[in-house]
Design a protein around this motif. Structure first.
Motif, PDB file in Angstrom:
ATOM      1  N   LEU A 112       0.687  -1.126   0.091  1.00  0.00           N
ATOM      2  CA  LEU A 112       0.225   0.175   0.303  1.00  0.00           C
ATOM      3  C   LEU A 112       0.338   1.358  -0.064  1.00  0.00           C
ATOM      4  O   LEU A 112       0.431   2.089  -0.860  1.00  0.00           O
ATOM      5  N   PRO A 113       1.734   1.388   0.854  1.00  0.00           N
ATOM      6  CA  PRO A 113       2.539   2.785   1.249  1.00  0.00           C
ATOM      7  C   PRO A 113       3.306   2.699  -0.366  1.00  0.00           C
ATOM      8  O   PRO A 113       4.236   1.964  -0.439  1.00  0.00           O
ATOM      9  N   GLY A 114       2.778   3.894  -1.175  1.00  0.00           N
ATOM     10  CA  GLY A 114       3.012   3.830  -2.151  1.00  0.00           C
ATOM     11  C   GLY A 114       4.269   5.140  -1.625  1.00  0.00           C
ATOM     12  O   GLY A 114       5.261   5.188  -0.900  1.00  0.00           O
ATOM     13  N   GLY A 115       5.604   5.248  -2.514  1.00  0.00           N
ATOM     14  CA  GLY A 115       7.435   5.452  -2.558  1.00  0.00           C
ATOM     15  C   GLY A 115       8.481   4.782  -1.518  1.00  0.00           C
ATOM     16  O   GLY A 115       9.204   5.124  -0.780  1.00  0.00           O
ATOM     17  N   TYR A 116       7.895   3.874  -1.144  1.00  0.00           N
ATOM     18  CA  TYR A 116       8.679   3.319   0.395  1.00  0.00           C
ATOM     19  C   TYR A 116       9.381   3.041   0.004  1.00  0.00           C
ATOM     20  O   TYR A 116      11.046   3.257   0.543  1.00  0.00           O
ATOM     21  N   GLU A 117       9.919   2.621  -1.346  1.00  0.00           N
ATOM     22  CA  GLU A 117      11.577   2.022  -1.848  1.00  0.00           C
ATOM     23  C   GLU A 117      12.082   2.779  -2.419  1.00  0.00           C
ATOM     24  O   GLU A 117      13.295   3.284  -2.497  1.00  0.00           O
ATOM     25  N   GLN A 118      11.833   4.325  -2.512  1.00  0.00           N
ATOM     26  CA  GLN A 118      12.415   5.777  -2.988  1.00  0.00           C
ATOM     27  C   GLN A 118      13.047   5.662  -1.504  1.00  0.00           C
ATOM     28  O   GLN A 118      14.129   6.826  -0.916  1.00  0.00           O
ATOM     29  N   VAL A 119      12.376   5.594  -0.203  1.00  0.00           N
ATOM     30  CA  VAL A 119      12.574   6.211   0.996  1.00  0.00           C
ATOM     31  C   VAL A 119      13.414   6.404   1.324  1.00  0.00           C
ATOM     32  O   VAL A 119      14.758   6.472   1.611  1.00  0.00           O
ATOM     33  N   THR A 120      13.559   4.351   1.596  1.00  0.00           N
ATOM     34  CA  THR A 120      14.584   3.368   2.375  1.00  0.00           C
ATOM     35  C   THR A 120      15.354   3.346   1.595  1.00  0.00           C
ATOM     36  O   THR A 120      16.940   2.674   1.794  1.00  0.00           O
ATOM     37  N   GLY A 121      15.014   3.020   0.118  1.00  0.00           N
ATOM     38  CA  GLY A 121      15.993   2.803  -0.676  1.00  0.00           C
ATOM     39  C   GLY A 121      16.225   0.683  -0.767  1.00  0.00           C
ATOM     40  O   GLY A 121      16.926   0.146  -1.009  1.00  0.00           O
ATOM     41  N   MET A 122      14.923  -0.032  -0.146  1.00  0.00           N
ATOM     42  CA  MET A 122      15.123  -0.807   0.190  1.00  0.00           C
ATOM     43  C   MET A 122      13.527  -1.810  -0.868  1.00  0.00           C
ATOM     44  O   MET A 122      13.031  -0.350  -0.993  1.00  0.00           O
ATOM     45  N   PRO A 123      14.102  -2.472  -1.395  1.00  0.00           N
ATOM     46  CA  PRO A 123      13.193  -3.436  -2.211  1.00  0.00           C
ATOM     47  C   PRO A 123      11.655  -3.772  -1.203  1.00  0.00           C
ATOM     48  O   PRO A 123      11.032  -3.451   0.110  1.00  0.00           O
ATOM     49  N   GLY A 124       9.726  -3.437  -1.674  1.00  0.00           N
ATOM     50  CA  GLY A 124       8.724  -3.036  -1.092  1.00  0.00           C
ATOM     51  C   GLY A 124       7.886  -4.656  -1.288  1.00  0.00           C
ATOM     52  O   GLY A 124       6.960  -4.186  -1.166  1.00  0.00           O
ATOM     53  N   ASP A 125       8.477  -5.415  -2.428  1.00  0.00           N
ATOM     54  CA  ASP A 125       7.726  -6.935  -2.422  1.00  0.00           C
ATOM     55  C   ASP A 125       7.922  -7.594  -2.161  1.00  0.00           C
ATOM     56  O   ASP A 125       7.768  -9.134  -2.266  1.00  0.00           O
ATOM     57  N   VAL A 126       8.937  -7.531  -0.991  1.00  0.00           N
ATOM     58  CA  VAL A 126       9.450  -8.529  -0.696  1.00  0.00           C
ATOM     59  C   VAL A 126       8.783  -9.234   1.004  1.00  0.00           C
ATOM     60  O   VAL A 126       9.365 -10.231   1.744  1.00  0.00           O
ATOM     61  N   PHE A 127       8.237  -8.633   1.028  1.00  0.00           N
ATOM     62  CA  PHE A 127       7.226  -8.522   2.161  1.00  0.00           C
ATOM     63  C   PHE A 127       6.172  -9.874   3.135  1.00  0.00           C
ATOM     64  O   PHE A 127       6.240 -10.350   4.169  1.00  0.00           O
ATOM     65  N   ALA A 128       5.518 -10.193   2.100  1.00  0.00           N
ATOM     66  CA  ALA A 128       4.882 -10.891   2.111  1.00  0.00           C
ATOM     67  C   ALA A 128       5.540 -11.808   2.148  1.00  0.00           C
ATOM     68  O   ALA A 128       5.252 -13.589   3.079  1.00  0.00           O
ATOM     69  N   GLY A 129       6.218 -12.401   1.509  1.00  0.00           N
ATOM     70  CA  GLY A 129       6.737 -13.475   1.879  1.00  0.00           C
ATOM     71  C   GLY A 129       7.847 -14.440   2.682  1.00  0.00           C
ATOM     72  O   GLY A 129       8.332 -14.830   3.531  1.00  0.00           O
ATOM     73  N   ARG A 130       8.636 -13.120   3.356  1.00  0.00           N
ATOM     74  CA  ARG A 130       9.576 -12.074   5.240  1.00  0.00           C
ATOM     75  C   ARG A 130       8.385 -12.818   5.614  1.00  0.00           C
ATOM     76  O   ARG A 130       8.396 -13.851   6.652  1.00  0.00           O
ATOM     77  N   TRP A 131       7.141 -12.724   5.928  1.00  0.00           N
ATOM     78  CA  TRP A 131       6.109 -12.569   6.772  1.00  0.00           C
ATOM     79  C   TRP A 131       5.758 -14.036   6.672  1.00  0.00           C
ATOM     80  O   TRP A 131       5.307 -14.575   7.470  1.00  0.00           O
ATOM     81  N   LEU A 132       5.598 -15.314   5.522  1.00  0.00           N
ATOM     82  CA  LEU A 132       5.244 -16.117   5.260  1.00  0.00           C
ATOM     83  C   LEU A 132       6.567 -17.257   5.855  1.00  0.00           C
ATOM     84  O   LEU A 132       6.279 -17.801   6.675  1.00  0.00           O
ATOM     85  N   LEU A 133       7.346 -16.759   5.540  1.00  0.00           N
ATOM     86  CA  LEU A 133       8.486 -17.408   6.331  1.00  0.00           C
ATOM     87  C   LEU A 133       8.693 -17.635   7.224  1.00  0.00           C
ATOM     88  O   LEU A 133       8.715 -17.972   8.425  1.00  0.00           O
ATOM     89  N   ALA A 134       8.662 -16.030   8.577  1.00  0.00           N
ATOM     90  CA  ALA A 134       8.725 -16.367   9.719  1.00  0.00           C
ATOM     91  C   ALA A 134       7.575 -16.592  10.257  1.00  0.00           C
ATOM     92  O   ALA A 134       7.426 -17.284  11.494  1.00  0.00           O
ATOM     93  N   THR A 135       5.810 -16.442   9.995  1.00  0.00           N
ATOM     94  CA  THR A 135       4.819 -17.777  10.190  1.00  0.00           C
ATOM     95  C   THR A 135       5.396 -18.933  10.040  1.00  0.00           C
ATOM     96  O   THR A 135       5.327 -19.531  10.824  1.00  0.00           O
ATOM     97  N   ALA A 136       6.016 -19.171   9.564  1.00  0.00           N
ATOM     98  CA  ALA A 136       6.565 -21.218   9.248  1.00  0.00           C
ATOM     99  C   ALA A 136       8.112 -21.251  10.185  1.00  0.00           C
ATOM    100  O   ALA A 136       7.690 -22.388  10.776  1.00  0.00           O
ATOM    101  N   VAL A 137       9.123 -19.909  10.250  1.00  0.00           N
ATOM    102  CA  VAL A 137       9.594 -21.371  11.301  1.00  0.00           C
ATOM    103  C   VAL A 137       8.846 -20.606  13.130  1.00  0.00           C
ATOM    104  O   VAL A 137       9.446 -21.515  13.739  1.00  0.00           O
ATOM    105  N   LEU A 138       8.250 -19.726  13.514  1.00  0.00           N
ATOM    106  CA  LEU A 138       7.641 -19.615  13.852  1.00  0.00           C
ATOM    107  C   LEU A 138       6.802 -21.107  14.420  1.00  0.00           C
ATOM    108  O   LEU A 138       6.497 -21.777  15.516  1.00  0.00           O
TER     109      LEU A 138
END
Length: 163
Positions: A112-138
């Motif tokens: 949802l937040p536009g401009g995340y990548e421009q502000v932080t310099g980090m990709p914004g499309d990795v959060f869903a996969g990382r959340w799923l990975l964190a959930t699987a690890v938990l």
């Protein structure tokens, strides 16, 4: 009041008391810094968070917990001998932590937040996969802990070490 009497009345160790006072001081400092910036926005945020929790989140996670209890065969609080299952907490805790991560990072997970990548310099499309990975690890860590506890309980009943 002497130090020994204070600690005996407090009910915890001295380290616990020091850490509690330090955490309260840190929270007070952060709260004062937030209030100095924009007190109206902070008040609106806290009111909105309280309302969202009490009217949306509490009923939702209470209903989910009741459904988990029903699926586990827990039949109310009566004297039928079918109380809570010990393994149920090994589902509750990772589900709670995963839900909290989802709640905090939902805007980024949904992109949802536009401009995340421009502000932080980090990709914004990795959060869903990382959340799923964190959930699987938990859930995986919780399952391993449950397995270790079951093995330890079986070994304790037999009177020998777990192998």
């Amino acid at each position: 009041m002497t130090g020994g009497r204070l600690l005996s009345r407090y009910g915890g160790s001295g380290l616990h008391l020091v850490l509690t006072v330090c955490s309260l001081a840190l929270a007070a400092y952060a709260g004062l810094r937030l209030l100095a910036e924009d007190p109206v926005a902070v008040a609106v945020w806290f009111a909105g968070a309280a309302i969202a929790h009490d009217l949306v989140l509490l009923p939702a996670y209470s209903a989910l917990d009741r459904a988990a209890q029903a699926a586990a065969g827990v039949r109310g609080r009566g004297g039928d001998g079918r109380g809570p299952r010990p393994w149920l907490n090994h589902v509750r805790v990772p589900a709670l932590l995963s839900g909290l991560l989802l709640l905090v990072w939902l805007p980024l997970i949904l992109g949802l937040p536009g401009g995340y990548e421009q502000v932080t310099g980090m990709p914004g499309d990795v959060f869903a996969g990382r959340w799923l990975l964190a959930t699987a690890v938990l859930f995986g860590a919780s399952a391993l802990l449950l397995g270790a506890r079951v093995l330890a309980a079986r070994a304790g009943r037999r009177g020998g070490p777990a192998r």
